[in-house]
Design a protein around this motif. Sequence first.
Motif, PDB file in Angstrom:
ATOM      1  N   LYS A  54       9.750 -13.828  18.794  1.00 39.74           N
ATOM      2  CA  LYS A  54       8.266 -13.982  18.094  1.00 39.74           C
ATOM      3  C   LYS A  54       7.118 -13.255  18.914  1.00 39.74           C
ATOM      4  N   ILE A  55       7.468 -12.060  19.259  1.00 42.92           N
ATOM      5  CA  ILE A  55       6.611 -10.879  19.915  1.00 42.92           C
ATOM      6  C   ILE A  55       6.031 -10.103  18.968  1.00 42.92           C
ATOM      7  N   PRO A  56       5.013 -10.017  18.453  1.00 40.27           N
ATOM      8  CA  PRO A  56       4.701  -8.890  17.438  1.00 40.27           C
ATOM      9  C   PRO A  56       4.593  -7.451  18.409  1.00 40.27           C
ATOM     10  N   VAL A  57       5.101  -6.457  17.731  1.00 42.72           N
ATOM     11  CA  VAL A  57       5.430  -4.952  18.284  1.00 42.72           C
ATOM     12  C   VAL A  57       4.305  -4.171  17.582  1.00 42.72           C
ATOM     13  N   PHE A  58       3.327  -3.479  18.226  1.00 40.14           N
ATOM     14  CA  PHE A  58       2.530  -2.616  17.418  1.00 40.14           C
ATOM     15  C   PHE A  58       3.107  -1.132  17.815  1.00 40.14           C
ATOM     16  N   SER A  59       4.025  -0.533  16.828  1.00 42.76           N
ATOM     17  CA  SER A  59       4.882   0.664  17.385  1.00 42.76           C
ATOM     18  C   SER A  59       4.074   1.927  16.852  1.00 42.76           C
ATOM     19  N   ALA A  60       4.550   2.978  17.518  1.00 40.39           N
ATOM     20  CA  ALA A  60       3.769   4.225  17.099  1.00 40.39           C
ATOM     21  C   ALA A  60       5.132   5.093  16.403  1.00 40.39           C
ATOM     22  N   SER A  61       6.157   4.288  15.988  1.00 38.52           N
ATOM     23  CA  SER A  61       7.240   4.821  15.084  1.00 38.52           C
ATOM     24  C   SER A  61       6.871   4.506  13.836  1.00 38.52           C
ATOM     25  N   TYR A  62       6.821   5.626  12.912  1.00 44.28           N
ATOM     26  CA  TYR A  62       6.616   5.426  11.729  1.00 44.28           C
ATOM     27  C   TYR A  62       7.607   5.397  10.655  1.00 44.28           C
ATOM     28  N   SER A  63       8.780   5.268  10.994  1.00 44.04           N
ATOM     29  CA  SER A  63      10.094   5.273  10.063  1.00 44.04           C
ATOM     30  C   SER A  63       9.984   4.107   9.097  1.00 44.04           C
ATOM     31  N   PRO A  64      10.061   4.290   7.879  1.00 43.25           N
ATOM     32  CA  PRO A  64       9.894   3.547   6.670  1.00 43.25           C
ATOM     33  C   PRO A  64      10.734   2.157   6.866  1.00 43.25           C
ATOM     34  N   LEU A 105      11.022   0.116   9.153  1.00 44.25           N
ATOM     35  CA  LEU A 105      10.499  -0.506  10.207  1.00 44.25           C
ATOM     36  C   LEU A 105       9.210  -1.350   9.751  1.00 44.25           C
ATOM     37  N   MET A 106       8.796  -0.822   8.285  1.00 40.21           N
ATOM     38  CA  MET A 106       7.730  -1.446   7.789  1.00 40.21           C
ATOM     39  C   MET A 106       7.808  -2.352   6.647  1.00 40.21           C
ATOM     40  N   ASP A 107       9.098  -2.660   6.791  1.00 40.72           N
ATOM     41  CA  ASP A 107       9.656  -3.839   5.620  1.00 40.72           C
ATOM     42  C   ASP A 107      10.192  -4.953   6.535  1.00 40.72           C
ATOM     43  N   PRO A 108       9.392  -6.099   6.230  1.00 41.46           N
ATOM     44  CA  PRO A 108       9.485  -7.332   7.041  1.00 41.46           C
ATOM     45  C   PRO A 108      10.655  -7.792   7.082  1.00 41.46           C
ATOM     46  N   SER A 109      11.673  -7.742   5.941  1.00 46.10           N
ATOM     47  CA  SER A 109      12.899  -8.187   5.862  1.00 46.10           C
ATOM     48  C   SER A 109      13.986  -7.653   6.768  1.00 46.10           C
ATOM     49  N   LYS A 110      13.455  -6.486   7.341  1.00 46.43           N
ATOM     50  CA  LYS A 110      14.396  -5.889   8.261  1.00 46.43           C
ATOM     51  C   LYS A 110      13.753  -5.791   9.798  1.00 46.43           C
ATOM     52  N   ALA A 111      12.388  -5.903   9.976  1.00 52.23           N
ATOM     53  CA  ALA A 111      11.794  -5.796  11.099  1.00 52.23           C
ATOM     54  C   ALA A 111      10.475  -6.800  11.021  1.00 52.23           C
ATOM     55  N   PRO A 112      10.620  -7.946  10.973  1.00 49.24           N
ATOM     56  CA  PRO A 112       9.688  -8.854  10.820  1.00 49.24           C
ATOM     57  C   PRO A 112       8.471  -9.004  11.821  1.00 49.24           C
ATOM     58  N   TYR A 113       8.592  -8.492  12.931  1.00 45.37           N
ATOM     59  CA  TYR A 113       7.504  -8.448  13.945  1.00 45.37           C
ATOM     60  C   TYR A 113       6.817  -7.042  14.218  1.00 45.37           C
ATOM     61  N   ASN A 114       7.220  -6.185  13.572  1.00 48.64           N
ATOM     62  CA  ASN A 114       6.950  -4.869  13.773  1.00 48.64           C
ATOM     63  C   ASN A 114       5.605  -4.393  13.046  1.00 48.64           C
ATOM     64  N   PHE A 115       4.774  -3.915  13.671  1.00 48.13           N
ATOM     65  CA  PHE A 115       3.252  -3.540  12.805  1.00 48.13           C
ATOM     66  C   PHE A 115       2.932  -2.111  13.203  1.00 48.13           C
ATOM     67  N   THR A 116       2.345  -1.214  12.508  1.00 51.67           N
ATOM     68  CA  THR A 116       1.722  -0.007  13.089  1.00 51.67           C
ATOM     69  C   THR A 116       0.559   0.175  12.070  1.00 51.67           C
ATOM     70  N   ILE A 117      -0.226   1.138  12.666  1.00 53.86           N
ATOM     71  CA  ILE A 117      -1.480   1.712  12.048  1.00 53.86           C
ATOM     72  C   ILE A 117      -1.593   2.815  11.495  1.00 53.86           C
ATOM     73  N   ALA A 118      -0.478   3.328  11.259  1.00 52.87           N
ATOM     74  CA  ALA A 118      -0.096   4.643  10.495  1.00 52.87           C
ATOM     75  C   ALA A 118       0.762   4.544   9.363  1.00 52.87           C
ATOM     76  N   PRO A 119       0.556   4.787   8.168  1.00 51.23           N
ATOM     77  CA  PRO A 119       1.472   4.708   6.986  1.00 51.23           C
ATOM     78  C   PRO A 119       2.885   5.396   7.588  1.00 51.23           C
ATOM     79  N   ASP A 120       3.888   5.142   6.893  1.00 53.47           N
ATOM     80  CA  ASP A 120       5.135   5.430   7.313  1.00 53.47           C
ATOM     81  C   ASP A 120       5.446   7.172   7.090  1.00 53.47           C
ATOM     82  N   TYR A 121       6.382   7.462   7.442  1.00 54.36           N
ATOM     83  CA  TYR A 121       6.508   9.237   7.538  1.00 54.36           C
ATOM     84  C   TYR A 121       6.657   9.548   6.209  1.00 54.36           C
TER      85      TYR A 121
END
Length: 386
Positions: free
Chosen positions: A113-123, A125-141
């Motif tokens: 339960k550690i949120p990650v603020f990533s610089a990977s913008y793969s689509p 990774l923005m789906d919480p059903s696949k990566a529930p603790y991943n967040f970015t500040i840029a829209p996906d590629y």
Amino acid sequence: MKKIIISSVVMAVMLFATAAFATIKVGLLSDLTGPTSSVGTPYAQGIKDCTAYVNANGGINGEQIELIQVDYAYNVQQALSAYKRFKSKGIVALQGWGTGDTEALVRFVSRDKIPVFSASYSPHLMDPSKAPYNFTIAPDYSTQGRAGLKYIKDTWTEKRAPRIAFVYPDKPYGHVPLPAMKEYAKELGFEVTGDETLDLKAMDATPQILGLKKQKADFVWVGGTTPSTAVLMKDAEKLGFKGKFLVNIWGNDENLAKMAGPACEGNLGMQAAAVYGQDVPGMKIIETETKGQPQMTHYLRGFVSTMVMVEGMKKAAANGKITGENIKNALETMRDYDPMGLAPAISFYPEDHRPSMAVNVCTVKDGKLEFVQTVSLPRDAKWLGK
């Protein structure tokens, strides 16, 4: 009895000192010496400078943020080792970096339960059903690519359909947005002419340019990084190719003009944060923190990534306690958070971690990266993760 009293006093002082100097620990996974260090270094510096700014202005309700940085040199195994160290130090959040390490950590950060603020913008990774603790500040590629296509179509003045080709490295990173972009291009009325592959370490792009000339492409999506993009543009100028390039977020930055020279003038590129010196409210803070020394747009994204994390921490604190789970839950209630104009407004939802559907289109003018326009797309559920 006397010894017990002295021990008790000492223990009380130690506990007080520990409480007084308690910090909110955050991991910082950086590539400072590996293959993406040219962009990883300014991004990490943006994170560090924003943290320093927050700490100097009261921290999180008086508590300071302690960054624990590891240079993992873009090596996934080193990233996994770094995460073990971060966890042992008691981090509540992680500022991450690349796609490979972000993907490798999904299972572990979800468990812990550690949120990650990533610089990977793969689509995906923005789906919480696949990566529930991943967040970015840029829209996906894919969203970035779609926004670029919309800008081209909206500004296209000829009666015929614009023709677009795709140039990219034969790597997962290069392939990720292609299906989404080609589908959307056809939907908008483009003629998709074909593909050319160009290695990230290419020193010559003559065959690719000759292929693009044969396709008579008006526009070319470039899915590489800055060095290969510069080679492509210089060879295009040398061989008389007249099409315009639309470059992804990692191939379009302040170094492009240094590498490509006049060949990159007037071409288009996608970005997710402001350009240094742009007239937005937060730029005064950036300029003060950097003592007026211009920074790359990657630096500004690192700065904004930290701003969003801090906002999540403040919301979590207001709701009780700063824990990884509480930060995640707080972020999923974030609506239209404005990072002082340094990036488009950000919203997260429990079922959708795309930060926004707004992308900045930039160009190079007189050797400098320049903001052109923000393109906004609908938050269409069918595009989530694709």
